[in-house]
Motif scaffolding. Structure first.
Motif, PDB file in Angstrom:
ATOM      1  N   THR A  65      -8.528   2.698   2.075  1.00  0.00           N
ATOM      2  CA  THR A  65      -7.790   1.444   2.236  1.00  0.00           C
ATOM      3  C   THR A  65      -8.440   0.349   1.404  1.00  0.00           C
ATOM      4  O   THR A  65      -9.658   0.179   1.430  1.00  0.00           O
ATOM      5  CB  THR A  65      -7.771   1.016   3.720  1.00  0.00           C
ATOM      6  OG1 THR A  65      -7.309   2.111   4.527  1.00  0.00           O
ATOM      7  CG2 THR A  65      -6.850  -0.182   3.923  1.00  0.00           C
TER       8      THR A  65
ATOM      9  N   ARG B  11      -3.514  -1.860  -0.378  1.00  0.00           N
ATOM     10  CA  ARG B  11      -3.264  -0.493  -0.820  1.00  0.00           C
ATOM     11  C   ARG B  11      -3.797   0.456   0.243  1.00  0.00           C
ATOM     12  O   ARG B  11      -4.747   0.150   0.955  1.00  0.00           O
ATOM     13  CB  ARG B  11      -3.977  -0.190  -2.145  1.00  0.00           C
ATOM     14  CG  ARG B  11      -3.551  -1.031  -3.343  1.00  0.00           C
ATOM     15  CD  ARG B  11      -2.213  -0.599  -3.906  1.00  0.00           C
ATOM     16  NE  ARG B  11      -1.962  -1.243  -5.178  1.00  0.00           N
ATOM     17  CZ  ARG B  11      -1.484  -2.474  -5.335  1.00  0.00           C
ATOM     18  NH1 ARG B  11      -1.223  -3.214  -4.267  1.00  0.00           N
ATOM     19  NH2 ARG B  11      -1.273  -2.963  -6.553  1.00  0.00           N
ATOM     20  N   GLU B  12      -3.202   1.641   0.309  1.00  0.00           N
ATOM     21  CA  GLU B  12      -3.713   2.666   1.223  1.00  0.00           C
ATOM     22  C   GLU B  12      -3.231   4.034   0.760  1.00  0.00           C
ATOM     23  O   GLU B  12      -2.103   4.169   0.279  1.00  0.00           O
ATOM     24  CB  GLU B  12      -3.265   2.405   2.653  1.00  0.00           C
ATOM     25  CG  GLU B  12      -3.979   3.269   3.675  1.00  0.00           C
ATOM     26  CD  GLU B  12      -3.775   2.749   5.101  1.00  0.00           C
ATOM     27  OE1 GLU B  12      -2.770   3.149   5.727  1.00  0.00           O
ATOM     28  OE2 GLU B  12      -4.608   1.932   5.550  1.00  0.00           O
TER      29      GLU B  12
ATOM     30  N   TYR C  42      -9.133  -1.714  -9.526  1.00  0.00           N
ATOM     31  CA  TYR C  42      -8.412  -2.870  -8.999  1.00  0.00           C
ATOM     32  C   TYR C  42      -8.940  -4.135  -9.662  1.00  0.00           C
ATOM     33  O   TYR C  42     -10.146  -4.275  -9.866  1.00  0.00           O
ATOM     34  CB  TYR C  42      -8.584  -2.967  -7.476  1.00  0.00           C
ATOM     35  CG  TYR C  42      -7.637  -3.932  -6.816  1.00  0.00           C
ATOM     36  CD1 TYR C  42      -6.268  -3.657  -6.748  1.00  0.00           C
ATOM     37  CD2 TYR C  42      -8.099  -5.124  -6.265  1.00  0.00           C
ATOM     38  CE1 TYR C  42      -5.387  -4.545  -6.151  1.00  0.00           C
ATOM     39  CE2 TYR C  42      -7.217  -6.010  -5.663  1.00  0.00           C
ATOM     40  CZ  TYR C  42      -5.869  -5.712  -5.606  1.00  0.00           C
ATOM     41  OH  TYR C  42      -5.002  -6.595  -5.012  1.00  0.00           O
TER      42      TYR C  42
ATOM     43  N   TRP D  30      -4.093   2.928  -8.641  1.00  0.00           N
ATOM     44  CA  TRP D  30      -5.334   2.262  -8.239  1.00  0.00           C
ATOM     45  C   TRP D  30      -6.422   3.226  -7.780  1.00  0.00           C
ATOM     46  O   TRP D  30      -7.587   2.874  -7.767  1.00  0.00           O
ATOM     47  CB  TRP D  30      -5.061   1.274  -7.109  1.00  0.00           C
ATOM     48  CG  TRP D  30      -4.627   1.917  -5.812  1.00  0.00           C
ATOM     49  CD1 TRP D  30      -3.377   2.356  -5.499  1.00  0.00           C
ATOM     50  CD2 TRP D  30      -5.445   2.208  -4.674  1.00  0.00           C
ATOM     51  NE1 TRP D  30      -3.368   2.903  -4.231  1.00  0.00           N
ATOM     52  CE2 TRP D  30      -4.613   2.812  -3.705  1.00  0.00           C
ATOM     53  CE3 TRP D  30      -6.798   1.985  -4.385  1.00  0.00           C
ATOM     54  CZ2 TRP D  30      -5.090   3.226  -2.466  1.00  0.00           C
ATOM     55  CZ3 TRP D  30      -7.282   2.392  -3.140  1.00  0.00           C
ATOM     56  CH2 TRP D  30      -6.427   3.002  -2.195  1.00  0.00           C
TER      57      TRP D  30
ATOM     58  N   ALA E  14      -0.735   6.407  -5.249  1.00  0.00           N
ATOM     59  CA  ALA E  14      -2.177   6.202  -5.400  1.00  0.00           C
ATOM     60  C   ALA E  14      -2.605   6.136  -6.862  1.00  0.00           C
ATOM     61  O   ALA E  14      -3.636   5.565  -7.175  1.00  0.00           O
ATOM     62  CB  ALA E  14      -2.933   7.328  -4.686  1.00  0.00           C
TER      63      ALA E  14
ATOM     64  N   PHE F 229       0.799  -1.208   0.000  1.00  0.00           N
ATOM     65  CA  PHE F 229       0.000   0.000   0.000  1.00  0.00           C
ATOM     66  C   PHE F 229       0.839   1.268   0.000  1.00  0.00           C
ATOM     67  O   PHE F 229       0.326   2.369   0.009  1.00  0.00           O
ATOM     68  CB  PHE F 229      -1.003   0.023   1.162  1.00  0.00           C
ATOM     69  CG  PHE F 229      -0.386  -0.126   2.525  1.00  0.00           C
ATOM     70  CD1 PHE F 229       0.229   0.933   3.137  1.00  0.00           C
ATOM     71  CD2 PHE F 229      -0.449  -1.337   3.197  1.00  0.00           C
ATOM     72  CE1 PHE F 229       0.771   0.805   4.397  1.00  0.00           C
ATOM     73  CE2 PHE F 229       0.093  -1.464   4.461  1.00  0.00           C
ATOM     74  CZ  PHE F 229       0.709  -0.396   5.065  1.00  0.00           C
TER      75      PHE F 229
END
Length: 266
Positions: A88, A102-103, A44, A29, A26, A22
């Motif tokens: 998240t 991911r985050e 995703y 995704w 960004a 993550f």
């Protein structure tokens, strides 16, 4: 000696944790093109055999959504007001256990919070090409005020859509309304009523919330709407009113908000 150094280097590389998945940017995704409208897009490749969720958090509050396999991108609202959000992406490991894949952090700064409720999102999904949007535009083409637009669409929904008892008895846990399906079949559960009403209103530029929670009018978890016109949010329940209309009862479109307890807004 060279072989020893190589072995030590490999051991160090093994012991140092790789950057978390993550920690990636960004951009790969998370689509932030419409943050200025109050939404984010999530891209995703969801596997059919792995439940994948998106959690949107702001302070102590959070909303969690299940991603749909096969969808290139799904859109979600930032409906908890201006400020800093964390988005998240989680994949199921087993049972109720999920891992973070991911985050990212997102900041919302809108001049008008009501604009969040003009967008197509996962569970109020419409486009200019949808049949529901076309009907909404036709119904409201002669309307002079927002109130007249709301009334016209309300009369259509409550007069056309019937409650789907079969779906209500067998509704999947991950059910998401499809507004054009609702229009075609002319039936749905409360979730579908509220999604359709919200989508049709948004398509003619009237902010409308899909609200979930409880009410004195029914004894199960329920969905209804709050609609913004004449400078205020008004509670409207098309599901209850469609039933009352069918049974010949007298009622008002505007509901007493104190008889409803909202848990979630979309």
């Amino acid at each position: 000696m060279r072989n020893l150094l190589l072995a030590i280097t490999m051991l160090i590389a093994f012991l140092i944790p790789a950057p978390a998945a993550f920690a990636a940017t960004a951009e790969d995704w998370l689509n932030l093109d419409h943050v200025d409208r109050g939404t984010i897009g999530v891209r995703y490749d969801v596997r059919d055999d792995v439940k994948t969720k998106v959690m949107v958090t702001k302070g102590p509050d959070k909303y969690t959504y299940l991603l749909t396999p096969g969808k290139w991108e799904e859109t979600f609202p930032l409906q908890m007001g201006n400020g800093d959000y964390t988005v998240t992406l989680l994949e199921q490991v087993s049972g109720s256990k999920y891992k973070v894949v991911r985050e990212a952090a997102v900041t919302l700064d809108l001049d008008n919070d009501a604009n969040v409720y003009l967008n197509p999102v996962q569970n109020v999904n419409w486009s200019e090409a949808s049949q529901a949007a076309a009907i909404a535009k036709e119904l409201t083409k002669m309307a002079a005020t927002d109130m007249e637009k709301v009334q016209a669409i309300y009369e259509y929904v409550t007069g056309t859509i019937r409650y789907d008892e079969t779906l209500a008895a067998n509704v999947p846990a991950d059910y998401i309304p499809d507004i054009d399906r609702t229009v075609a079949l002319e039936k749905d559960i409360c979730y579908g009523y509220a999604a359709l009403f919200a989508a049709m209103l948004r398509s003619v530029d009237i902010p409308a919330k899909l609200v979930m929670g409880t009410t004195e009018y029914v004894d199960v978890y329920h969905a209804w709407n709050e609609v913004y016109y004449d400078g205020a949010w008004t509670t409207i329940d098309t599901t209850v009113d469609a039933g009352w209309k069918e049974n010949g009862k007298t009622f008002e479109m505007t509901k007493d908000a104190t008889r409803y307890a909202a848990a979630k807004y979309y």
